[in-house]
Structures are given as structure tokens and as C-alpha cells.
Scaffold this motif. Structure first.
Motif, PDB file in Angstrom:
ATOM      1  N   VAL A  15       0.732  -1.184  -0.127  1.00 58.64           N
ATOM      2  CA  VAL A  15      -0.079  -0.059  -0.031  1.00 58.64           C
ATOM      3  C   VAL A  15       0.779   1.149   0.203  1.00 58.64           C
ATOM      4  O   VAL A  15       1.973   1.356   0.491  1.00 58.64           O
ATOM      5  CB  VAL A  15      -1.006   0.146   0.983  1.00 58.64           C
ATOM      6  CG1 VAL A  15      -1.834  -1.292   1.092  1.00 58.64           C
ATOM      7  CG2 VAL A  15      -0.366  -0.045   2.507  1.00 58.64           C
ATOM      8  N   ALA A  16       0.217   2.273  -0.398  1.00 64.18           N
ATOM      9  CA  ALA A  16       1.064   3.656  -0.575  1.00 64.18           C
ATOM     10  C   ALA A  16       1.775   3.908   0.867  1.00 64.18           C
ATOM     11  O   ALA A  16       1.024   3.817   1.803  1.00 64.18           O
ATOM     12  CB  ALA A  16       0.316   4.856  -0.863  1.00 64.18           C
ATOM     13  N   VAL A  17       2.846   4.406   0.847  1.00 64.18           N
ATOM     14  CA  VAL A  17       3.642   4.913   2.191  1.00 64.18           C
ATOM     15  C   VAL A  17       3.188   6.303   2.787  1.00 64.18           C
ATOM     16  O   VAL A  17       3.107   5.988   4.012  1.00 64.18           O
ATOM     17  CB  VAL A  17       5.101   5.028   1.980  1.00 64.18           C
ATOM     18  CG1 VAL A  17       5.826   3.764   1.470  1.00 64.18           C
ATOM     19  CG2 VAL A  17       5.321   6.259   0.786  1.00 64.18           C
ATOM     20  N   GLU A  60      -9.554  11.900   1.335  1.00 64.33           N
ATOM     21  CA  GLU A  60      -8.967  13.270   1.409  1.00 64.33           C
ATOM     22  C   GLU A  60      -7.677  13.212   0.794  1.00 64.33           C
ATOM     23  O   GLU A  60      -7.345  13.828  -0.202  1.00 64.33           O
ATOM     24  CB  GLU A  60      -8.930  13.968   2.789  1.00 64.33           C
ATOM     25  CG  GLU A  60      -8.316  15.338   2.829  1.00 64.33           C
ATOM     26  CD  GLU A  60      -8.667  16.021   4.087  1.00 64.33           C
ATOM     27  OE1 GLU A  60      -7.427  16.408   4.420  1.00 64.33           O
ATOM     28  OE2 GLU A  60      -9.422  15.925   4.995  1.00 64.33           O
ATOM     29  N   TRP A  61      -6.814  12.007   1.318  1.00 61.55           N
ATOM     30  CA  TRP A  61      -5.603  11.860   0.614  1.00 61.55           C
ATOM     31  C   TRP A  61      -5.662  11.585  -0.635  1.00 61.55           C
ATOM     32  O   TRP A  61      -4.861  11.731  -1.536  1.00 61.55           O
ATOM     33  CB  TRP A  61      -4.867  10.548   1.638  1.00 61.55           C
ATOM     34  CG  TRP A  61      -3.625  10.139   0.859  1.00 61.55           C
ATOM     35  CD1 TRP A  61      -2.359  10.541   0.967  1.00 61.55           C
ATOM     36  CD2 TRP A  61      -3.618   8.838   0.411  1.00 61.55           C
ATOM     37  NE1 TRP A  61      -1.652   9.721   0.163  1.00 61.55           N
ATOM     38  CE2 TRP A  61      -2.422   8.674  -0.161  1.00 61.55           C
ATOM     39  CE3 TRP A  61      -4.402   7.913   0.013  1.00 61.55           C
ATOM     40  CZ2 TRP A  61      -1.951   7.373  -0.609  1.00 61.55           C
ATOM     41  CZ3 TRP A  61      -4.322   6.676  -0.448  1.00 61.55           C
ATOM     42  CH2 TRP A  61      -2.865   6.544  -1.006  1.00 61.55           C
ATOM     43  N   LEU A  62      -6.475  10.505  -1.121  1.00 64.27           N
ATOM     44  CA  LEU A  62      -6.595   9.859  -2.332  1.00 64.27           C
ATOM     45  C   LEU A  62      -7.021  11.106  -3.568  1.00 64.27           C
ATOM     46  O   LEU A  62      -6.589  11.129  -4.641  1.00 64.27           O
ATOM     47  CB  LEU A  62      -7.441   9.016  -2.317  1.00 64.27           C
ATOM     48  CG  LEU A  62      -7.692   7.943  -3.690  1.00 64.27           C
ATOM     49  CD1 LEU A  62      -6.215   7.320  -3.978  1.00 64.27           C
ATOM     50  CD2 LEU A  62      -8.629   6.754  -3.600  1.00 64.27           C
ATOM     51  N   GLY A  63      -8.049  12.081  -3.125  1.00 56.21           N
ATOM     52  CA  GLY A  63      -8.445  13.165  -3.783  1.00 56.21           C
ATOM     53  C   GLY A  63      -9.562  12.606  -4.500  1.00 56.21           C
ATOM     54  O   GLY A  63     -10.095  13.468  -5.633  1.00 56.21           O
ATOM     55  N   GLU A  64     -10.322  11.650  -4.170  1.00 58.61           N
ATOM     56  CA  GLU A  64     -11.457  11.098  -4.652  1.00 58.61           C
ATOM     57  C   GLU A  64     -11.901  10.196  -3.844  1.00 58.61           C
ATOM     58  O   GLU A  64     -11.408   9.647  -3.027  1.00 58.61           O
ATOM     59  CB  GLU A  64     -10.927  10.639  -6.233  1.00 58.61           C
ATOM     60  CG  GLU A  64     -10.185   9.205  -6.268  1.00 58.61           C
ATOM     61  CD  GLU A  64      -9.929   8.966  -7.363  1.00 58.61           C
ATOM     62  OE1 GLU A  64     -10.255   7.623  -7.864  1.00 58.61           O
ATOM     63  OE2 GLU A  64      -9.362   9.528  -8.402  1.00 58.61           O
ATOM     64  N   ASP A  92      -7.383  -2.164  -4.016  1.00 50.84           N
ATOM     65  CA  ASP A  92      -5.823  -2.363  -3.310  1.00 50.84           C
ATOM     66  C   ASP A  92      -5.280  -1.171  -4.368  1.00 50.84           C
ATOM     67  O   ASP A  92      -4.281  -0.752  -4.060  1.00 50.84           O
ATOM     68  CB  ASP A  92      -5.134  -3.435  -3.834  1.00 50.84           C
ATOM     69  CG  ASP A  92      -5.438  -4.101  -5.194  1.00 50.84           C
ATOM     70  OD1 ASP A  92      -6.262  -3.897  -5.970  1.00 50.84           O
ATOM     71  OD2 ASP A  92      -4.830  -5.106  -5.415  1.00 50.84           O
ATOM     72  N   GLU A  93      -5.731  -0.837  -5.466  1.00 52.95           N
ATOM     73  CA  GLU A  93      -5.240   0.266  -6.439  1.00 52.95           C
ATOM     74  C   GLU A  93      -5.146   1.392  -5.606  1.00 52.95           C
ATOM     75  O   GLU A  93      -4.453   2.522  -5.759  1.00 52.95           O
ATOM     76  CB  GLU A  93      -5.599   0.375  -7.672  1.00 52.95           C
ATOM     77  CG  GLU A  93      -5.092  -1.210  -8.780  1.00 52.95           C
ATOM     78  CD  GLU A  93      -5.846  -0.700  -9.964  1.00 52.95           C
ATOM     79  OE1 GLU A  93      -6.514   0.044 -10.262  1.00 52.95           O
ATOM     80  OE2 GLU A  93      -5.439  -1.796 -10.786  1.00 52.95           O
ATOM     81  N   ASP A  94      -6.442   1.820  -5.040  1.00 55.69           N
ATOM     82  CA  ASP A  94      -6.923   2.861  -4.245  1.00 55.69           C
ATOM     83  C   ASP A  94      -5.779   3.171  -3.030  1.00 55.69           C
ATOM     84  O   ASP A  94      -5.138   4.075  -2.896  1.00 55.69           O
ATOM     85  CB  ASP A  94      -8.261   3.077  -3.899  1.00 55.69           C
ATOM     86  CG  ASP A  94      -8.936   3.366  -4.994  1.00 55.69           C
ATOM     87  OD1 ASP A  94      -8.734   3.756  -5.920  1.00 55.69           O
ATOM     88  OD2 ASP A  94     -10.281   3.497  -4.659  1.00 55.69           O
ATOM     89  N   LEU A  95      -5.584   1.752  -2.372  1.00 53.36           N
ATOM     90  CA  LEU A  95      -4.936   1.731  -1.208  1.00 53.36           C
ATOM     91  C   LEU A  95      -3.199   2.070  -1.502  1.00 53.36           C
ATOM     92  O   LEU A  95      -2.638   2.691  -0.756  1.00 53.36           O
ATOM     93  CB  LEU A  95      -4.879   0.632  -0.625  1.00 53.36           C
ATOM     94  CG  LEU A  95      -6.319   0.220   0.294  1.00 53.36           C
ATOM     95  CD1 LEU A  95      -6.187  -1.140   0.809  1.00 53.36           C
ATOM     96  CD2 LEU A  95      -6.732   1.456   1.042  1.00 53.36           C
ATOM     97  N   ALA A  96      -2.714   1.709  -2.638  1.00 54.68           N
ATOM     98  CA  ALA A  96      -1.560   1.837  -3.305  1.00 54.68           C
ATOM     99  C   ALA A  96      -1.406   3.381  -3.623  1.00 54.68           C
ATOM    100  O   ALA A  96      -0.352   3.711  -4.014  1.00 54.68           O
ATOM    101  CB  ALA A  96      -1.299   1.070  -4.297  1.00 54.68           C
TER     102      ALA A  96
END
Length: 112
Positions: A15-17, A60-64, A92-96
């Protein structure tokens, strides 16, 4: 057509850091294609409130809006375990952070 590569900054769980961290030690992001993000507590309203709070921060972090395919409620009546388990089944792509990386790549291409 040229293929554009998108580089993601992922941690060991994939997942994204920069994904907002879970605030409680009993909550976790699991590893499946639609990854369950668990919120465990003996008090159901507390688990639901933490899930909602984390979801707001993640969006909020993802922007969508985060792609959540299901919300699962379960319980664990084994000794020394939190009773309630609220799972958000998240893409999982959103979490990354893929949407963030795609937008950044599009901005770089659009910049002179």
C-alpha cells in the motif's frame, strides 16, 4: 500508442507509504485483491467511528472517493480478542495511491 509507466511508492504490505495510518493497534489492512481494512473493538460504535474517520482521511488523501466494494461486520468470541470486527473491502489500487500517481503523471505530461 506509447505506454506511460506510473511508479508507485509502496510499503512492504503493498500500500502507498502516504496512505493514512490506522490509529488503533487492533486495526489492519489485509492482503487480498479487494483488501479488507479491519477495525476491531469490543464496542461496535467505536469500531464504526474509527472506520468512518479513516475512510474520510483516506479519501481526502486520495483526492477522490475510495472504492469500497463492501462493508463486512463479524465478531470473534474467542478469549482476549476484540468482539467486533468491521471490515471495509477496499480497492488495492486505491490503497496503493494509483490515482494520485496517475494524476501526477498527467500533470507532468501537461507541463511545458
Amino acid at each position: 500508442m506509447t505506454e506511460q509507466r506510473v511508479v508507485l511508492d509502496l510499503n512492504e504490505a503493498g500500500v502507498a507509504v502516504d496512505l493514512p495510518r490506522l490509529d488503533h493497534a487492533q486495526d489492519e489492512v489485509q492482503q487480498v485483491p479487494y483488501r479488507p481494512v479491519d477495525f476491531r473493538d469490543d464496542n461496535l460504535p467505536n469500531a464504526l467511528e474509527r472506520a468512518a474517520s479513516w475512510l474520510r482521511k483516506a479519501e481526502e488523501w486520495l483526492g477522490e472517493p475510495l472504492d469500497v466494494i463492501a462493508i463486512h461486520l463479524d465478531y470473534d468470541d474467542s478469549e482476549n480478542s476484540p468482539y467486533y470486527e468491521v471490515k471495509l473491502l477496499c480497492n488495492d489500487e486505491d490503497l496503493a495511491g494509483a490515482p494520485i500517481a496517475v494524476r501526477a503523471a498527467q500533470q507532468r505530461r501537461a507541463s511545458p
